[in-house]
Design a protein around this motif. Structure first.
Motif: not given
Length: 116
Positions: A27-35, A42-45, A48-52
């Motif tokens: 779990q992570v604080q929701t306020r940190l998600l954008k950072a 937008s950085r999730i893909p 995911e690609q880098v971490s496989k």
């Protein structure tokens, strides 16, 4: 938790169904998600690609926490979880330092007794 929503694209490096079993969750604080993940994730893909691995975010009801679910092979899941937890801690500390600086600046601007 072995299945994903139908609209979610499963990256080619995730083996179905074995990599969808037993995901790593934290779990992570929701306020940190954008950072961490950028505007609207937008950085999730890229992460995911880098971490496989494959990430899924789930907002927890009546909480300021979001659950991060990580799918993939055992080592990739553990490595990705460690990386994301480290990122969350770094951003949390950075935001706290910013709040402390703001409080110090506000105290410095506090009016003297002759101005009240």
């Amino acid at each position: 938790m072995g299945t994903l929503p139908a609209h979610r694209h499963i990256p080619p490096w995730v083996k179905v169904p074995e990599d969808l079993k037993d995901p790593e969750v934290f779990q992570v604080q929701t306020r940190l998600l954008k950072a961490m993940f950028g505007q609207d994730g937008s950085r999730i893909p890229y992460i995911e690609q880098v971490s496989k691995a494959m990430l899924e975010l789930k907002a927890l009801e009546s909480s300021d926490l979001t659950e991060v679910v990580i799918y993939g092979s055992y080592l990739y899941k553990l490595r990705t979880k460690w990386m994301l937890q480290s990122m969350a801690e770094w951003h949390r500390q950075r935001q706290e330092r910013g709040m402390l600086k703001l409080a110090e600046a506000m105290n410095a601007l506090e009016l003297g007794p002759w101005m009240k």
